[in-house]
Design a protein around this motif. Sequence first.
Motif, PDB file in Angstrom:
ATOM      1  N   PHE A 199      -6.142   1.109  -0.330  1.00  0.00           N
ATOM      2  CA  PHE A 199      -5.548   1.745   0.841  1.00  0.00           C
ATOM      3  C   PHE A 199      -4.317   2.571   0.465  1.00  0.00           C
ATOM      4  O   PHE A 199      -4.014   3.568   1.108  1.00  0.00           O
ATOM      5  CB  PHE A 199      -5.210   0.705   1.895  1.00  0.00           C
ATOM      6  CG  PHE A 199      -6.416   0.095   2.552  1.00  0.00           C
ATOM      7  CD1 PHE A 199      -7.369   0.900   3.152  1.00  0.00           C
ATOM      8  CD2 PHE A 199      -6.629  -1.269   2.544  1.00  0.00           C
ATOM      9  CE1 PHE A 199      -8.496   0.367   3.741  1.00  0.00           C
ATOM     10  CE2 PHE A 199      -7.758  -1.828   3.131  1.00  0.00           C
ATOM     11  CZ  PHE A 199      -8.693  -1.004   3.729  1.00  0.00           C
ATOM     12  N   GLY A 200      -3.609   2.150  -0.585  1.00  0.00           N
ATOM     13  CA  GLY A 200      -2.498   2.963  -1.071  1.00  0.00           C
ATOM     14  C   GLY A 200      -2.985   4.294  -1.609  1.00  0.00           C
ATOM     15  O   GLY A 200      -2.419   5.357  -1.319  1.00  0.00           O
ATOM     16  N   TYR A 201      -4.050   4.241  -2.399  1.00  0.00           N
ATOM     17  CA  TYR A 201      -4.654   5.478  -2.893  1.00  0.00           C
ATOM     18  C   TYR A 201      -5.190   6.327  -1.747  1.00  0.00           C
ATOM     19  O   TYR A 201      -5.065   7.557  -1.748  1.00  0.00           O
ATOM     20  CB  TYR A 201      -5.774   5.151  -3.873  1.00  0.00           C
ATOM     21  CG  TYR A 201      -5.399   5.425  -5.302  1.00  0.00           C
ATOM     22  CD1 TYR A 201      -5.884   6.525  -5.975  1.00  0.00           C
ATOM     23  CD2 TYR A 201      -4.499   4.586  -5.971  1.00  0.00           C
ATOM     24  CE1 TYR A 201      -5.530   6.794  -7.283  1.00  0.00           C
ATOM     25  CE2 TYR A 201      -4.132   4.840  -7.274  1.00  0.00           C
ATOM     26  CZ  TYR A 201      -4.653   5.946  -7.932  1.00  0.00           C
ATOM     27  OH  TYR A 201      -4.279   6.210  -9.219  1.00  0.00           O
ATOM     28  N   ALA A 202      -5.797   5.654  -0.774  1.00  0.00           N
ATOM     29  CA  ALA A 202      -6.335   6.383   0.376  1.00  0.00           C
ATOM     30  C   ALA A 202      -5.230   7.095   1.138  1.00  0.00           C
ATOM     31  O   ALA A 202      -5.386   8.250   1.552  1.00  0.00           O
ATOM     32  CB  ALA A 202      -7.073   5.418   1.301  1.00  0.00           C
ATOM     33  N   ALA A 230       0.830  -1.199   0.000  1.00  0.00           N
ATOM     34  CA  ALA A 230       0.000   0.000   0.000  1.00  0.00           C
ATOM     35  C   ALA A 230       0.867   1.254   0.000  1.00  0.00           C
ATOM     36  O   ALA A 230       0.556   2.246  -0.662  1.00  0.00           O
ATOM     37  CB  ALA A 230      -0.933  -0.005   1.210  1.00  0.00           C
ATOM     38  N   LEU A 231       1.977   1.209   0.734  1.00  0.00           N
ATOM     39  CA  LEU A 231       2.894   2.352   0.765  1.00  0.00           C
ATOM     40  C   LEU A 231       3.528   2.581  -0.605  1.00  0.00           C
ATOM     41  O   LEU A 231       3.725   3.728  -1.025  1.00  0.00           O
ATOM     42  CB  LEU A 231       3.981   2.125   1.818  1.00  0.00           C
ATOM     43  CG  LEU A 231       3.525   2.152   3.276  1.00  0.00           C
ATOM     44  CD1 LEU A 231       4.694   1.814   4.203  1.00  0.00           C
ATOM     45  CD2 LEU A 231       2.945   3.516   3.638  1.00  0.00           C
ATOM     46  N   TYR A 232       3.847   1.488  -1.304  1.00  0.00           N
ATOM     47  CA  TYR A 232       4.400   1.605  -2.657  1.00  0.00           C
ATOM     48  C   TYR A 232       3.392   2.282  -3.581  1.00  0.00           C
ATOM     49  O   TYR A 232       3.740   3.170  -4.367  1.00  0.00           O
ATOM     50  CB  TYR A 232       4.766   0.224  -3.194  1.00  0.00           C
ATOM     51  CG  TYR A 232       5.050   0.206  -4.678  1.00  0.00           C
ATOM     52  CD1 TYR A 232       6.272   0.655  -5.175  1.00  0.00           C
ATOM     53  CD2 TYR A 232       4.074  -0.234  -5.585  1.00  0.00           C
ATOM     54  CE1 TYR A 232       6.524   0.658  -6.541  1.00  0.00           C
ATOM     55  CE2 TYR A 232       4.321  -0.227  -6.946  1.00  0.00           C
ATOM     56  CZ  TYR A 232       5.549   0.215  -7.419  1.00  0.00           C
ATOM     57  OH  TYR A 232       5.787   0.235  -8.770  1.00  0.00           O
ATOM     58  N   THR A 233       2.142   1.849  -3.494  1.00  0.00           N
ATOM     59  CA  THR A 233       1.089   2.458  -4.314  1.00  0.00           C
ATOM     60  C   THR A 233       0.930   3.937  -3.983  1.00  0.00           C
ATOM     61  O   THR A 233       0.787   4.781  -4.876  1.00  0.00           O
ATOM     62  CB  THR A 233      -0.247   1.727  -4.087  1.00  0.00           C
ATOM     63  OG1 THR A 233      -0.090   0.350  -4.420  1.00  0.00           O
ATOM     64  CG2 THR A 233      -1.350   2.327  -4.937  1.00  0.00           C
TER      65      THR A 233
END
Length: 243
Positions: free
Chosen positions: A93-96, A3-6
């Motif tokens: 969640f990455g986008y969030a 998610a952090l990568y995204t």
Amino acid sequence: MKALYTAARVLKQLAHDPRTLVLIFAVPPLLLWLLKYVFNNDLFFTQFAPLMLGIFPMIMMFLITSIATLRERKSGTLSRLMSMPLRKSDFIFGYALAFSLVAAIQAVLATLVMIYGLGIEIGGGTSFAIIAAVASALLGTTMGLFTSAFARTEFQAIQFMPALLFPQILLCGLFVARDQMATVLARISDWLPLTYSSDLMKRIAAGGSWGVDHTKDLIIICGFIIGFLLIGALTIRRQEKTK
């Protein structure tokens, strides 16, 4: 970590899109400034502006997030990401995370412009106003992620705004106090997230220390935020089908 990568990828894309950055960071303060001179009445604007502080950032983040997420899906980016060990929840969640950071900066900037640039006094203080504005912007972000799962085109994503946001704006107590509405409308407003965002900003603008009602409104807003994220993660499609 996925998610952090995204989130990092999305933020990098935004950093290279100056028009979107201007739309996110400059438009809400400009709208508040325009509102001040449209009313040309310091007393009325002082009462009205804090409520707009909770609405303008939410609308902007709703539009930006829903369109950007849909664009990722239509371009096939989401499908390519899913070929990697990346779940839908990681994508959402990455986008969030990325847009929540952007939303927080936007809300803080708009709050500071309103209080120190336009001279609006908030009875509850700057910090409480920032909390309410950030919560509203995050709400718009997660609503955008939620609606992007159901839209097939960018135009459809925009169409969700009058369907989802306008009724909330009309029923949140911005124009008419909810206890003065028809009973059925007041009951409907109890189930709308913007109602609690508006109530929280009203309490903060009125002054006084943080109380039980403030906490209740904030918890309900957070509940809506989490709910929109979970539903968005469950319903988002990898890619639109081409006809």
